[in-house]
Design an enzyme around this catalytic site. Structure first.
Site, short mmCIF file in Angstrom:
data_model
loop_
_atom_site.label_atom_id
_atom_site.label_comp_id
_atom_site.label_asym_id
_atom_site.label_seq_id
_atom_site.Cartn_x
_atom_site.Cartn_y
_atom_site.Cartn_z
N THR A 37 0.54 -1.61 0.28
CA THR A 37 0.26 0.53 0.21
C THR A 37 1.37 0.79 0.35
O THR A 37 0.20 2.12 -1.00
CB THR A 37 -0.54 0.19 0.85
OG1 THR A 37 -1.46 -1.32 0.95
CG2 THR A 37 -1.41 1.07 1.39
N GLU A 45 1.24 9.28 -5.66
CA GLU A 45 1.49 10.83 -5.83
C GLU A 45 2.41 11.27 -7.15
O GLU A 45 2.66 12.46 -7.20
CB GLU A 45 2.22 11.01 -4.48
CG GLU A 45 1.34 10.76 -3.14
CD GLU A 45 1.59 11.77 -2.06
OE1 GLU A 45 1.91 12.76 -1.55
OE2 GLU A 45 3.30 11.42 -1.28
N HIS A 71 -7.45 0.84 -1.46
CA HIS A 71 -6.88 -0.51 -1.78
C HIS A 71 -7.45 -2.15 -2.34
O HIS A 71 -7.11 -2.44 -0.67
CB HIS A 71 -5.31 -0.76 -0.73
CG HIS A 71 -3.71 -1.14 -1.79
ND1 HIS A 71 -2.79 -2.02 -1.39
CD2 HIS A 71 -4.09 -2.36 -2.87
CE1 HIS A 71 -2.42 -2.41 -2.54
NE2 HIS A 71 -2.39 -3.27 -3.22
#
Length: 136
Positions: A37, A45, A71
Site C-alpha cells: 500500500t 503521488e 487498496h
C-alpha cells in the site's frame, strides 16, 4: 507568489512494474509478496506531481498534504500497474486529485490526494528552521 493556472481535468499517467522492493514485505506494511500500500500511494503521488510538472514555474512546487487510499486488489511481483491522476478541483493553493491505479482492466486502488502549491525555497527554509528549533 503568482500561482500557476491549474484547471480541473489536468491529468498524467505513471507506470510501475512491481518488483520485490515494492512488496508489502519489503516496505514493512505486511508479510505478503504483493504490491504494498505505501508503494501504491507513492505511485499515486508521482502521478499528481507529473500532472502539474509542466505548468510549475521555477521556485514553485507542490507538496502532498492529505491522502485517502482504498487498496482494492493485490498485485504480484512482475505485473505492471499504472496510476492515472486527474485534477478534480482547485481551491486557491489547494489541488485535489482523483487517482485510479490499475493493472490492465483491474482496479487496484482509488486514491484521493490533496496537494498545496507553495514557494519551494520558503518551504525548505521553514523545514530547516523547525529542525534547528528542536535541536537536530
Amino acid at each position: 507568489m503568482e500561482l500557476p493556472e491549474f484547471s480541473p481535468g489536468l491529468s498524467a499517467r505513471v507506470e510501475l512494474t512491481v518488483t520485490d522492493a515494492d512488496t508489502a514485505q519489503a516496505v514493512g506494511s505486511g508479510d505478503v509478496p504483493v504490491l504494498g500500500t505505501p508503494r501504491v500511494l507513492a505511485l499515486a503521488e508521482a502521478a499528481t506531481v507529473a500532472a502539474t510538472a509542466r505548468l510549475i514555474p521555477g521556485g514553485i512546487t507542490t507538496v502532498g498534504v492529505r491522502a485517502e487510499i482504498a487498496h482494492l486488489a493485490p498485485t504480484p511481483v512482475g505485473r505492471q500497474v499504472y496510476a492515472l491522476a486527474t485534477l478534480a478541483k482547485v481551491d486557491g493553493r489547494k489541488l485535489y486529485f482523483e487517482v485510479v491505479v490499475r493493472e490492465g482492466e483491474t482496479l487496484v486502488a482509488e486514491v484521493r490526494v490533496e496537494r498545496a502549491v507553495l514557494d519551494r525555497q520558503r518551504f525548505i527554509e521553514k523545514a530547516l528552521s523547525i529542525e534547528k528549533a528542536i535541536g537536530r
